[in-house]
Design a protein around this motif. Structure first.
Motif, PDB file in Angstrom:
ATOM      1  N   GLU A 235       0.835  -1.201   0.000  1.00  0.00           N
ATOM      2  CA  GLU A 235       0.000   0.000   0.000  1.00  0.00           C
ATOM      3  C   GLU A 235       0.873   1.256   0.000  1.00  0.00           C
ATOM      4  O   GLU A 235       1.851   1.349   0.731  1.00  0.00           O
ATOM      5  CB  GLU A 235      -0.922   0.008   1.226  1.00  0.00           C
ATOM      6  N   GLY A 236       0.482   2.217  -0.839  1.00  0.00           N
ATOM      7  CA  GLY A 236       1.237   3.457  -0.973  1.00  0.00           C
ATOM      8  C   GLY A 236       2.089   3.500  -2.221  1.00  0.00           C
ATOM      9  O   GLY A 236       2.593   4.564  -2.593  1.00  0.00           O
ATOM     10  N   SER A 237       2.259   2.355  -2.888  1.00  0.00           N
ATOM     11  CA  SER A 237       3.046   2.335  -4.120  1.00  0.00           C
ATOM     12  C   SER A 237       2.490   3.329  -5.134  1.00  0.00           C
ATOM     13  O   SER A 237       1.280   3.377  -5.376  1.00  0.00           O
ATOM     14  CB  SER A 237       3.022   0.928  -4.742  1.00  0.00           C
ATOM     15  N   TYR A 238       3.372   4.130  -5.696  1.00  0.00           N
ATOM     16  CA  TYR A 238       3.017   5.137  -6.712  1.00  0.00           C
ATOM     17  C   TYR A 238       2.112   6.244  -6.177  1.00  0.00           C
ATOM     18  O   TYR A 238       1.483   6.961  -6.947  1.00  0.00           O
ATOM     19  CB  TYR A 238       2.333   4.483  -7.913  1.00  0.00           C
ATOM     20  N   HIS A 286       0.475   6.691   5.341  1.00  0.00           N
ATOM     21  CA  HIS A 286      -0.982   6.841   5.218  1.00  0.00           C
ATOM     22  C   HIS A 286      -1.352   6.867   3.731  1.00  0.00           C
ATOM     23  O   HIS A 286      -1.419   7.922   3.106  1.00  0.00           O
ATOM     24  CB  HIS A 286      -1.441   8.110   5.931  1.00  0.00           C
ATOM     25  N   ALA A 287      -1.586   5.675   3.188  1.00  0.00           N
ATOM     26  CA  ALA A 287      -1.953   5.535   1.785  1.00  0.00           C
ATOM     27  C   ALA A 287      -3.457   5.754   1.618  1.00  0.00           C
ATOM     28  O   ALA A 287      -4.192   5.961   2.593  1.00  0.00           O
ATOM     29  CB  ALA A 287      -1.546   4.149   1.292  1.00  0.00           C
ATOM     30  N   LYS A 288      -3.921   5.685   0.379  1.00  0.00           N
ATOM     31  CA  LYS A 288      -5.336   5.968   0.101  1.00  0.00           C
ATOM     32  C   LYS A 288      -6.254   4.959   0.774  1.00  0.00           C
ATOM     33  O   LYS A 288      -7.282   5.316   1.344  1.00  0.00           O
ATOM     34  CB  LYS A 288      -5.566   5.962  -1.415  1.00  0.00           C
ATOM     35  N   LYS A 289      -5.903   3.668   0.705  1.00  0.00           N
ATOM     36  CA  LYS A 289      -6.791   2.630   1.222  1.00  0.00           C
ATOM     37  C   LYS A 289      -6.589   2.368   2.709  1.00  0.00           C
ATOM     38  O   LYS A 289      -7.542   2.131   3.433  1.00  0.00           O
ATOM     39  CB  LYS A 289      -6.577   1.324   0.439  1.00  0.00           C
TER      40      LYS A 289
END
Length: 340
Positions: A235-238, A286-289
């Motif tokens: 999670e958080g890639s790109y 803190h990624a989108k999902k």
């Protein structure tokens, strides 16, 4: 007729092979590592072959007859023997771009000048300063995925029979049915080149082609009593993420950790190295999902690094002038000595 009998035997024991092989891995772990068990995702990479299957495939390798039974071997060993296998096992997350071709740049010390830096840093910064990772800061995260996260280790008795050398590149492609100029061929070549590079001054390194090799290297360099750290997810890639809490989990600059990077190859291979003066942090991304608990390694002695290292190209400094940090990608492992 003999081959048919051998393969029939393999099919009969397939059902029982997974747990038997995992038990062998756990036994080796318990004998050498002072932790009750490995992380579940690492245990799942144990060879899926039973001792009987292992013996049969070893004989086929010794007789140069494995190619005739490649489909059976690839399926039962859970390894990737062709570009078709690679395509079938593509990452579940189809919302992300293709695997970044520059993931391997963080493992080399020379920067190919013909490639623009914008390509080298696609999707986010592969290298950064410690001061950039502060609570509340925004940061572009690179691709954290392992291009071939699903593959298993081979038993040591089989891995040692595989010609793991750039000099045998053509032989490897033929043995495992890999097409010329395919992604798999590029992965194999890149991994072999990385594994055959000479260490920089003060670096200890190996490419572990079996679970036993991995454990042996860690014990040799750090001893039996270690902690194991890994990034929780991709999670958080790109993404441009918000950095949360950053916790120092290992800061002993005189007892270096071992960093092991999962390499794209036919079977599970780890490139492991020990460099001087490295700190390890756990960072909330803190990624989108969801929040990803990522592991970050920071190198405080870069004096022996090549001036053409990608980190210096991106950050604008030279060897020994700055610390350099990077994320630990999917399936990567940081091993630290037990303190006290």
């Amino acid at each position: 007729m003999m081959h048919s009998i051998l393969l029939l035997g393999l099919l009969i024991v397939t059902y029982f092979s997974g747990s038997q092989a995992e038990n062998a891995f756990l036994e080796y772990w318990e004998e050498h590592i002072g932790l009750s068990s490995p992380p579940h995702w690492l245990a799942e990479k144990a060879s899926s072959l039973s001792s009987h299957q292992e013996a049969v495939f070893k004989k086929l390798l010794e007789k140069n007859e494995l190619t005739s039974h490649l489909r059976s071997f690839c399926k039962q060993a859970n390894v990737s023997c062709s570009t078709n296998a690679l395509v079938k096992k593509t990452m579940d997350n189809t919302t992300l771009p293709p695997i970044a071709q520059w993931n391997e740049a963080k493992l080399t010390y020379d920067f190919p000048n013909e490639k623009p830096l914008v390509i080298a840093s696609q999707g986010g910064l592969p290298y950064f300063r410690e001061s950039m990772v502060k609570d509340g800061n925004f940061m572009a995260i690179p691709d954290l995925r392992d291009p071939m996260s699903y593959k298993s280790f081979l038993p040591r008795s089989l891995a040692t029979k595989i010609p793991f050398s750039i000099a045998h590149f053509k032989e490897l492609k033929k043995l495992f049915g890999v097409e010329d100029e395919s992604n798999m061929a590029e992965y194999i070549q890149d991994t072999l080149k990385i594994c055959e590079k000479s260490p920089i001054r003060g670096e200890k390194r190996t490419c572990a082609t079996s679970a036993e090799d991995l454990i042996d290297f860690v014990v040799e360099e750090l001893g039996h009593y270690v902690y194991v750290w890994s990034t929780e997810s991709i999670e958080g890639s790109y993404e441009n993420v918000t950095i949360g809490a950053a916790k120092l989990i290992y800061g002993n600059l005189f007892e270096s950790p071992a960093l092991c990077h999962s390499q794209p190859f036919i079977f599970q291979v780890y490139y492991c190295h020990v460099l001087q003066k490295v700190k390890v942090y756990a960072v909330d991304i803190h990624a989108k999902k969801k929040v990803n608990h990522a592991i970050m390694a920071c190198h405080y002695d870069t004096s022996t690094w090549n001036p053409n290292h990608l980190a210096f190209k991106l950050l604008g400094f030279g060897p020994g002038q700055i610390e350099v940090c990077h994320w630990i990608n999917e399936n990567g492992i940081v091993w630290t000595k037990t303190l006290g």
